[in-house]
Design a protein around this motif. Structure first.
Motif, PDB file in Angstrom:
ATOM      1  N   TYR A 141       0.835  -1.203   0.000  1.00 16.65           N
ATOM      2  CA  TYR A 141       0.000   0.000   0.000  1.00 16.65           C
ATOM      3  C   TYR A 141       0.870   1.252   0.000  1.00 16.65           C
ATOM      4  O   TYR A 141       0.546   2.244  -0.662  1.00 16.65           O
ATOM      5  N   GLY A 142       1.980   1.202   0.729  1.00 26.10           N
ATOM      6  CA  GLY A 142       2.880   2.345   0.767  1.00 26.10           C
ATOM      7  C   GLY A 142       3.490   2.645  -0.590  1.00 26.10           C
ATOM      8  O   GLY A 142       3.616   3.813  -0.986  1.00 26.10           O
ATOM      9  N   GLU A 143       3.885   1.600  -1.314  1.00 26.30           N
ATOM     10  CA  GLU A 143       4.451   1.794  -2.651  1.00 26.30           C
ATOM     11  C   GLU A 143       3.431   2.429  -3.583  1.00 26.30           C
ATOM     12  O   GLU A 143       3.753   3.351  -4.345  1.00 26.30           O
ATOM     13  N   LEU A 144       2.203   1.942  -3.525  1.00 29.97           N
ATOM     14  CA  LEU A 144       1.171   2.487  -4.404  1.00 29.97           C
ATOM     15  C   LEU A 144       0.851   3.935  -4.033  1.00 29.97           C
ATOM     16  O   LEU A 144       0.646   4.774  -4.918  1.00 29.97           O
ATOM     17  N   ALA A 145       0.817   4.228  -2.737  1.00 29.43           N
ATOM     18  CA  ALA A 145       0.559   5.601  -2.304  1.00 29.43           C
ATOM     19  C   ALA A 145       1.646   6.537  -2.818  1.00 29.43           C
ATOM     20  O   ALA A 145       1.355   7.651  -3.281  1.00 29.43           O
ATOM     21  N   ARG A 146       2.888   6.094  -2.756  1.00 34.45           N
ATOM     22  CA  ARG A 146       3.995   6.926  -3.243  1.00 34.45           C
ATOM     23  C   ARG A 146       3.866   7.169  -4.746  1.00 34.45           C
ATOM     24  O   ARG A 146       4.051   8.295  -5.223  1.00 34.45           O
ATOM     25  N   LEU A 147       3.533   6.130  -5.499  1.00 36.70           N
ATOM     26  CA  LEU A 147       3.362   6.279  -6.941  1.00 36.70           C
ATOM     27  C   LEU A 147       2.188   7.197  -7.274  1.00 36.70           C
ATOM     28  O   LEU A 147       2.178   7.867  -8.309  1.00 36.70           O
ATOM     29  N   ALA A 148       1.189   7.221  -6.380  1.00 33.55           N
ATOM     30  CA  ALA A 148       0.018   8.077  -6.592  1.00 33.55           C
ATOM     31  C   ALA A 148       0.275   9.517  -6.160  1.00 33.55           C
ATOM     32  O   ALA A 148      -0.624  10.358  -6.243  1.00 33.55           O
ATOM     33  N   GLY A 149       1.496   9.794  -5.686  1.00 30.00           N
ATOM     34  CA  GLY A 149       1.832  11.143  -5.258  1.00 30.00           C
ATOM     35  C   GLY A 149       1.328  11.485  -3.881  1.00 30.00           C
ATOM     36  O   GLY A 149       1.126  12.658  -3.565  1.00 30.00           O
ATOM     37  N   ALA A 150       1.127  10.458  -3.050  1.00 28.55           N
ATOM     38  CA  ALA A 150       0.606  10.678  -1.701  1.00 28.55           C
ATOM     39  C   ALA A 150       1.462   9.911  -0.701  1.00 28.55           C
ATOM     40  O   ALA A 150       1.001   8.986  -0.034  1.00 28.55           O
ATOM     41  N   VAL A 151       2.739  10.286  -0.610  1.00 28.63           N
ATOM     42  CA  VAL A 151       3.671   9.611   0.298  1.00 28.63           C
ATOM     43  C   VAL A 151       3.126   9.661   1.720  1.00 28.63           C
ATOM     44  O   VAL A 151       2.646  10.700   2.182  1.00 28.63           O
ATOM     45  N   GLY A 152       3.184   8.527   2.408  1.00 31.71           N
ATOM     46  CA  GLY A 152       2.699   8.465   3.778  1.00 31.71           C
ATOM     47  C   GLY A 152       1.209   8.220   3.892  1.00 31.71           C
ATOM     48  O   GLY A 152       0.665   8.258   4.998  1.00 31.71           O
ATOM     49  N   CYS A 157      -4.678   4.817   0.726  1.00 33.34           N
ATOM     50  CA  CYS A 157      -4.562   3.966  -0.454  1.00 33.34           C
ATOM     51  C   CYS A 157      -5.336   2.666  -0.235  1.00 33.34           C
ATOM     52  O   CYS A 157      -6.067   2.209  -1.120  1.00 33.34           O
ATOM     53  N   GLY A 158      -5.192   2.081   0.946  1.00 34.20           N
ATOM     54  CA  GLY A 158      -5.919   0.857   1.259  1.00 34.20           C
ATOM     55  C   GLY A 158      -7.419   1.061   1.237  1.00 34.20           C
ATOM     56  O   GLY A 158      -8.171   0.207   0.755  1.00 34.20           O
ATOM     57  N   GLN A 159      -7.867   2.204   1.747  1.00 31.60           N
ATOM     58  CA  GLN A 159      -9.301   2.494   1.740  1.00 31.60           C
ATOM     59  C   GLN A 159      -9.823   2.654   0.318  1.00 31.60           C
ATOM     60  O   GLN A 159     -10.934   2.218  -0.006  1.00 31.60           O
ATOM     61  N   ALA A 160      -9.020   3.269  -0.543  1.00 31.41           N
ATOM     62  CA  ALA A 160      -9.422   3.426  -1.939  1.00 31.41           C
ATOM     63  C   ALA A 160      -9.552   2.071  -2.627  1.00 31.41           C
ATOM     64  O   ALA A 160     -10.506   1.820  -3.368  1.00 31.41           O
ATOM     65  N   LEU A 161      -8.605   1.180  -2.354  1.00 28.21           N
ATOM     66  CA  LEU A 161      -8.640  -0.140  -2.977  1.00 28.21           C
ATOM     67  C   LEU A 161      -9.766  -0.997  -2.413  1.00 28.21           C
ATOM     68  O   LEU A 161     -10.341  -1.825  -3.126  1.00 28.21           O
ATOM     69  N   ALA A 162     -10.083  -0.813  -1.127  1.00 25.79           N
ATOM     70  CA  ALA A 162     -11.172  -1.584  -0.523  1.00 25.79           C
ATOM     71  C   ALA A 162     -12.507  -1.263  -1.178  1.00 25.79           C
ATOM     72  O   ALA A 162     -13.439  -2.067  -1.119  1.00 25.79           O
ATOM     73  N   ARG A 163     -12.597  -0.095  -1.822  1.00 27.55           N
ATOM     74  CA  ARG A 163     -13.830   0.297  -2.515  1.00 27.55           C
ATOM     75  C   ARG A 163     -13.707   0.127  -4.030  1.00 27.55           C
ATOM     76  O   ARG A 163     -14.471   0.726  -4.788  1.00 27.55           O
ATOM     77  N   ASN A 164     -12.754  -0.678  -4.450  1.00 28.36           N
ATOM     78  CA  ASN A 164     -12.578  -0.960  -5.875  1.00 28.36           C
ATOM     79  C   ASN A 164     -13.877  -1.534  -6.451  1.00 28.36           C
ATOM     80  O   ASN A 164     -14.315  -2.606  -6.039  1.00 28.36           O
ATOM     81  N   PHE A 185      -8.969  -6.186   1.693  1.00 31.85           N
ATOM     82  CA  PHE A 185      -9.577  -6.660   0.448  1.00 31.85           C
ATOM     83  C   PHE A 185     -11.041  -6.938   0.712  1.00 31.85           C
ATOM     84  O   PHE A 185     -11.385  -7.611   1.691  1.00 31.85           O
ATOM     85  N   ALA A 186     -11.912  -6.428  -0.153  1.00 34.90           N
ATOM     86  CA  ALA A 186     -13.351  -6.551   0.081  1.00 34.90           C
ATOM     87  C   ALA A 186     -13.797  -8.007   0.159  1.00 34.90           C
ATOM     88  O   ALA A 186     -14.774  -8.331   0.840  1.00 34.90           O
ATOM     89  N   GLY A 187     -13.093  -8.896  -0.525  1.00 39.37           N
ATOM     90  CA  GLY A 187     -13.455 -10.310  -0.503  1.00 39.37           C
ATOM     91  C   GLY A 187     -12.942 -11.058   0.710  1.00 39.37           C
ATOM     92  O   GLY A 187     -13.242 -12.246   0.870  1.00 39.37           O
ATOM     93  N   GLY A 188     -12.162 -10.382   1.563  1.00 41.27           N
ATOM     94  CA  GLY A 188     -11.636 -11.013   2.764  1.00 41.27           C
ATOM     95  C   GLY A 188     -10.281 -11.656   2.535  1.00 41.27           C
ATOM     96  O   GLY A 188      -9.875 -11.917   1.400  1.00 41.27           O
ATOM     97  N   PRO A 189      -9.544 -11.919   3.614  1.00 32.95           N
ATOM     98  CA  PRO A 189      -8.180 -12.456   3.485  1.00 32.95           C
ATOM     99  C   PRO A 189      -8.121 -13.858   2.891  1.00 32.95           C
ATOM    100  O   PRO A 189      -7.147 -14.203   2.225  1.00 32.95           O
ATOM    101  N   LYS A 190      -9.145 -14.700   3.111  1.00 36.79           N
ATOM    102  CA  LYS A 190      -9.110 -16.055   2.555  1.00 36.79           C
ATOM    103  C   LYS A 190      -9.127 -16.022   1.031  1.00 36.79           C
ATOM    104  O   LYS A 190      -8.351 -16.719   0.370  1.00 36.79           O
ATOM    105  N   LEU A 191     -10.025 -15.210   0.477  1.00 35.35           N
ATOM    106  CA  LEU A 191     -10.096 -15.112  -0.978  1.00 35.35           C
ATOM    107  C   LEU A 191      -8.842 -14.444  -1.530  1.00 35.35           C
ATOM    108  O   LEU A 191      -8.313 -14.854  -2.569  1.00 35.35           O
ATOM    109  N   LYS A 192      -8.345 -13.432  -0.838  1.00 31.92           N
ATOM    110  CA  LYS A 192      -7.125 -12.753  -1.285  1.00 31.92           C
ATOM    111  C   LYS A 192      -5.957 -13.731  -1.320  1.00 31.92           C
ATOM    112  O   LYS A 192      -5.195 -13.776  -2.296  1.00 31.92           O
TER     113      LYS A 192
END
Length: 203
Positions: A141-152, A157-164, A185-192
């Motif tokens: 999540y940190g790597e994706l946040a940095r790439l999105a221009g939102a370091v830290g 980022c996780g909240q955005a992905l949870a609403r994918n 992950f919206a599908g839960g850790p088992k599915l992930k």
């Protein structure tokens, strides 16, 4: 996993008997769907691990419902109401075939035109970055946040992905915690975990 085998995912356990060579699920009954006070078309179809639903607009794919144990639950997940007589667009037929192959364990990338009109600009940036993660790889999540221009902003980022709205097509399951945790992950850790193991990303 063989076709017709029971899914290892408890919530999605369903015996699905299909051809050993996945084929487009035709004819696909189309439905009028409503969610977020908007109207779409949609369809549901069986996969090796349960029933999956999709909803789409004239622009493209607007929602993917993760596999559920029954057709009824998949219809509810996409807000399906009455059946309609419209034929599905060709890209939807291709997407259904690709999703079936992907969940069967083939190295394919389900793709479709997307309708992301209901997401925020930040969520759109994060989702499009997640869409670029290759099969069998993960990012944090940190790597994706940095790439999105939102370091830290790993949590945001996780909240955005949870609403994918279109999981599997935008593979948000390929994003993990800094310590490798599979939460968020919206599908839960088992599915992930199952999806990442399917791709060979984790043991």
């Amino acid at each position: 996993m063989a076709w017709g085998a029971r899914s290892p995912i408890g919530a999605c356990a369903l015996d699905v008997r299909l051809s050993p060579v996945p084929k487009p699920w035709l004819p696909m009954q189309q439905y009028a769907c409503t969610f977020a006070r908007l109207t779409f078309h949609g369809a549901v179809f069986p996969t090796p691990i349960g029933w999956t639903g999709v909803a789409y607009s004239e622009v493209g794919l607007a929602r993917v419902a993760l596999p559920t144990p029954s057709q009824h639950e998949a219809l509810a997940a996409i807000g399906a109401a009455e059946p309609v007589d419209d034929a599905p667009p060709q890209w939807l037929t291709d997407l259904v075939a690709a999703l079936a192959r992907y969940l069967h364990g083939e190295r394919v990338r389900p793709a479709a035109p997307l309708d992301l009109s209901g997401v925020t600009p930040f969520q759109r940036r994060v989702l499009l970055l997640a869409a670029e993660i290759p099969y069998g790889q993960v990012r944090t999540y940190g790597e994706l946040a940095r790439l999105a221009g939102a370091v830290g902003s790993a949590r945001a980022c996780g909240q955005a992905l949870a609403r994918n709205p279109v999981p599997l097509v935008i593979p948000c399951h390929r994003v993990v915690g800094a310590n490798g945790s599979l939460a968020g992950f919206a599908g839960g850790p088992k599915l992930k975990r199952w999806l990442l193991r399917l791709e060979g990303a984790i043991p």
